[in-house]
Design a protein around this motif. Sequence first.
Motif, PDB file in Angstrom:
ATOM      1  N   THR A  21       0.833  -1.198   0.000  1.00  5.38           N
ATOM      2  CA  THR A  21       0.000   0.000   0.000  1.00  5.38           C
ATOM      3  C   THR A  21       0.870   1.252   0.000  1.00  5.38           C
ATOM      4  OG1 THR A  21      -1.807  -1.105   1.149  1.00  5.38           O
ATOM      5  CG2 THR A  21      -1.764   1.299   1.254  1.00  5.38           C
ATOM      6  N   LYS A  22       0.555   2.181  -0.884  1.00  6.85           N
ATOM      7  CA  LYS A  22       1.334   3.403  -1.023  1.00  6.85           C
ATOM      8  C   LYS A  22       0.463   4.616  -0.701  1.00  6.85           C
ATOM      9  CE  LYS A  22       4.403   1.557  -4.630  1.00  6.85           C
ATOM     10  NZ  LYS A  22       3.863   0.194  -4.568  1.00  6.85           N
ATOM     11  N   LEU A  23       0.978   5.475   0.163  1.00  4.14           N
ATOM     12  CA  LEU A  23       0.322   6.744   0.457  1.00  4.14           C
ATOM     13  C   LEU A  23       1.237   7.848  -0.054  1.00  4.14           C
ATOM     14  CD1 LEU A  23      -1.152   6.265   4.038  1.00  4.14           C
ATOM     15  CD2 LEU A  23      -2.247   5.940   1.836  1.00  4.14           C
ATOM     16  N   VAL A  24       0.922   8.345  -1.226  1.00  7.67           N
ATOM     17  CA  VAL A  24       1.719   9.374  -1.882  1.00  7.67           C
ATOM     18  C   VAL A  24       0.975  10.695  -1.781  1.00  7.67           C
ATOM     19  CG1 VAL A  24       2.822  10.078  -4.031  1.00  7.67           C
ATOM     20  CG2 VAL A  24       2.567   7.636  -3.502  1.00  7.67           C
ATOM     21  N   HIS A  25       1.648  11.741  -1.351  1.00  3.48           N
ATOM     22  CA  HIS A  25       0.977  13.020  -1.168  1.00  3.48           C
ATOM     23  C   HIS A  25       0.560  13.643  -2.492  1.00  3.48           C
ATOM     24  CE1 HIS A  25       1.108  13.904   3.132  1.00  3.48           C
ATOM     25  NE2 HIS A  25       2.166  13.126   3.147  1.00  3.48           N
ATOM     26  N   SER A  26      -0.524  14.392  -2.443  1.00  2.00           N
ATOM     27  CA  SER A  26      -0.942  15.173  -3.606  1.00  2.00           C
ATOM     28  C   SER A  26       0.124  16.235  -3.880  1.00  2.00           C
ATOM     29  CB  SER A  26      -2.297  15.837  -3.340  1.00  2.00           C
ATOM     30  OG  SER A  26      -2.212  16.724  -2.240  1.00  2.00           O
ATOM     31  N   SER A  27       0.143  16.758  -5.090  1.00  2.00           N
ATOM     32  CA  SER A  27       1.160  17.750  -5.442  1.00  2.00           C
ATOM     33  C   SER A  27       0.896  19.064  -4.703  1.00  2.00           C
ATOM     34  CB  SER A  27       1.164  17.989  -6.951  1.00  2.00           C
ATOM     35  OG  SER A  27       0.011  18.696  -7.344  1.00  2.00           O
ATOM     36  N   ARG A  83      -2.116  24.306  -3.770  1.00  2.00           N
ATOM     37  CA  ARG A  83      -2.054  25.773  -3.847  1.00  2.00           C
ATOM     38  C   ARG A  83      -3.181  26.343  -4.704  1.00  2.00           C
ATOM     39  NH1 ARG A  83       2.485  28.679  -2.327  1.00  2.00           N
ATOM     40  NH2 ARG A  83       4.224  27.443  -1.524  1.00  2.00           N
ATOM     41  N   ALA A  84      -3.785  25.509  -5.545  1.00  2.00           N
ATOM     42  CA  ALA A  84      -4.834  25.972  -6.458  1.00  2.00           C
ATOM     43  C   ALA A  84      -6.240  25.740  -5.912  1.00  2.00           C
ATOM     44  CB  ALA A  84      -4.690  25.268  -7.813  1.00  2.00           C
ATOM     45  N   LEU A  85      -6.338  25.330  -4.651  1.00  2.00           N
ATOM     46  CA  LEU A  85      -7.643  25.023  -4.066  1.00  2.00           C
ATOM     47  C   LEU A  85      -8.536  26.259  -4.000  1.00  2.00           C
ATOM     48  CD1 LEU A  85      -6.834  22.621  -1.125  1.00  2.00           C
ATOM     49  CD2 LEU A  85      -8.599  22.303  -2.812  1.00  2.00           C
ATOM     50  N   LYS A  95      -6.195  29.537  -2.882  1.00  2.00           N
ATOM     51  CA  LYS A  95      -5.203  29.956  -3.871  1.00  2.00           C
ATOM     52  C   LYS A  95      -4.730  31.375  -3.578  1.00  2.00           C
ATOM     53  CE  LYS A  95      -4.695  30.381  -8.885  1.00  2.00           C
ATOM     54  NZ  LYS A  95      -5.367  30.243 -10.193  1.00  2.00           N
ATOM     55  N   PRO A  96      -3.407  31.629  -3.549  1.00  3.49           N
ATOM     56  CA  PRO A  96      -2.300  30.678  -3.754  1.00  3.49           C
ATOM     57  C   PRO A  96      -1.676  30.221  -2.445  1.00  3.49           C
ATOM     58  CG  PRO A  96      -1.450  32.893  -3.914  1.00  3.49           C
ATOM     59  CD  PRO A  96      -2.905  33.012  -3.493  1.00  3.49           C
ATOM     60  N   LYS A  97      -2.442  30.232  -1.346  1.00  5.31           N
ATOM     61  CA  LYS A  97      -1.893  29.845  -0.054  1.00  5.31           C
ATOM     62  C   LYS A  97      -1.579  28.347  -0.033  1.00  5.31           C
ATOM     63  CE  LYS A  97      -4.720  33.281   2.372  1.00  5.31           C
ATOM     64  NZ  LYS A  97      -5.838  33.449   3.343  1.00  5.31           N
ATOM     65  N   PHE A 125      -8.927   4.668   3.125  1.00  3.86           N
ATOM     66  CA  PHE A 125      -7.912   5.660   2.814  1.00  3.86           C
ATOM     67  C   PHE A 125      -8.419   7.004   3.327  1.00  3.86           C
ATOM     68  CE2 PHE A 125      -7.216   2.202  -0.076  1.00  3.86           C
ATOM     69  CZ  PHE A 125      -5.836   2.076  -0.113  1.00  3.86           C
ATOM     70  N   ILE A 126      -7.646   7.645   4.186  1.00  2.00           N
ATOM     71  CA  ILE A 126      -8.083   8.838   4.891  1.00  2.00           C
ATOM     72  C   ILE A 126      -7.143   9.988   4.569  1.00  2.00           C
ATOM     73  CG2 ILE A 126      -8.486   9.839   7.177  1.00  2.00           C
ATOM     74  CD1 ILE A 126      -8.678   6.574   7.863  1.00  2.00           C
ATOM     75  N   SER A 127      -7.718  11.104   4.174  1.00  2.00           N
ATOM     76  CA  SER A 127      -6.936  12.295   3.857  1.00  2.00           C
ATOM     77  C   SER A 127      -7.509  13.486   4.607  1.00  2.00           C
ATOM     78  CB  SER A 127      -6.964  12.557   2.344  1.00  2.00           C
ATOM     79  OG  SER A 127      -6.269  13.752   2.028  1.00  2.00           O
ATOM     80  N   CYS A 128      -6.645  14.266   5.241  1.00  7.43           N
ATOM     81  CA  CYS A 128      -7.051  15.521   5.881  1.00  7.43           C
ATOM     82  C   CYS A 128      -6.158  16.644   5.358  1.00  7.43           C
ATOM     83  CB  CYS A 128      -6.926  15.435   7.395  1.00  7.43           C
ATOM     84  SG  CYS A 128      -8.180  14.395   8.199  1.00  7.43           S
ATOM     85  N   ASN A 129      -6.784  17.752   5.005  1.00  8.10           N
ATOM     86  CA  ASN A 129      -6.043  18.920   4.536  1.00  8.10           C
ATOM     87  C   ASN A 129      -6.206  20.077   5.512  1.00  8.10           C
ATOM     88  OD1 ASN A 129      -6.828  17.527   1.601  1.00  8.10           O
ATOM     89  ND2 ASN A 129      -4.767  18.355   1.753  1.00  8.10           N
ATOM     90  N   TYR A 130      -5.149  20.869   5.629  1.00 15.26           N
ATOM     91  CA  TYR A 130      -5.069  21.911   6.648  1.00 15.26           C
ATOM     92  C   TYR A 130      -4.672  23.247   6.023  1.00 15.26           C
ATOM     93  CZ  TYR A 130      -4.716  17.675   9.461  1.00 15.26           C
ATOM     94  OH  TYR A 130      -4.947  16.443  10.018  1.00 15.26           O
ATOM     95  N   GLY A 131      -5.397  24.292   6.379  1.00 11.83           N
ATOM     96  CA  GLY A 131      -5.071  25.591   5.842  1.00 11.83           C
ATOM     97  C   GLY A 131      -5.013  26.666   6.927  1.00 11.83           C
ATOM     98  N   PRO A 132      -4.031  27.560   6.840  1.00 15.47           N
ATOM     99  CA  PRO A 132      -2.844  27.444   5.987  1.00 15.47           C
ATOM    100  C   PRO A 132      -1.954  26.284   6.463  1.00 15.47           C
ATOM    101  CG  PRO A 132      -3.126  29.700   6.812  1.00 15.47           C
ATOM    102  CD  PRO A 132      -4.052  28.817   7.598  1.00 15.47           C
ATOM    103  N   ALA A 133      -1.053  25.858   5.608  1.00 13.99           N
ATOM    104  CA  ALA A 133      -0.194  24.707   5.908  1.00 13.99           C
ATOM    105  C   ALA A 133       0.733  24.987   7.077  1.00 13.99           C
ATOM    106  CB  ALA A 133       0.634  24.348   4.675  1.00 13.99           C
ATOM    107  N   GLY A 134       1.051  23.926   7.794  1.00 18.48           N
ATOM    108  CA  GLY A 134       2.065  23.990   8.837  1.00 18.48           C
ATOM    109  C   GLY A 134       3.366  23.364   8.358  1.00 18.48           C
TER     110      GLY A 134
END
Length: 205
Positions: free
Chosen positions: A87-93, A98-100, A104-106, A188-197
């Motif tokens: 199983t591979k967990l590869v991060h999104s680009s 940044r284009a969310l 954007k562009p944070k 498969f669980i993904s959490c996104n955080y804004g702004p990034a740490g």
Amino acid sequence: MYRNQFFISLMYFWGLFSIQTTVFADTTVSELTKQLVPAILDDHNRCRNDNEVGSPNLQWDNNLADFAKNYAEELRQLNHHNAIEDTKLVHSSSNSRRALPGWKPKPVGENLGYQMNSRWRNTINHANFSQAIRQTINAWCDEVKYYDYAKNSCQSGQMCGHYTQIVWRATTRIGCGVAITDDGMEYFISCNYGPAGNIIGRKPY
């Protein structure tokens, strides 16, 4: 410059659940995620409210949650033919984050997790859905034991970047998404955080 985070959690839970279904419709997963938002926030904010941390509570962000859900599905498809040990967990680009919309562009941070339980086969309900997500968040928070605040680094050979992203004081919003394999066993669980740490050279709080 941001640290890449990588996380695989292979945990086996033994529990019996009475509600069973063999159809894992996207609407079902989305509805269960929506029901679990208060618990997701509570688990994150419990880490942030620790006396030594004192970071303000995170708030839910639908744009981050939509991105997280779509990327969790990408991870599910990426691993469709893989054995569990592969199983591979590869991060999104970073560019896609940044284009969310609304950010954007944070830069936006990201934590990824994976849970598997053979007892979940052909089953989806609030109990196992909650267990998969909350066990993942708790494992991220538990990385505090590997974090050295004075040195602002992880212990050698250990990960703590999921924890530092969760407690990052300047982060204010969160959105999470889940994708489940057709047999219902793998999450498969993904959490996104804004702004990034996790900014190199800065402490999280």
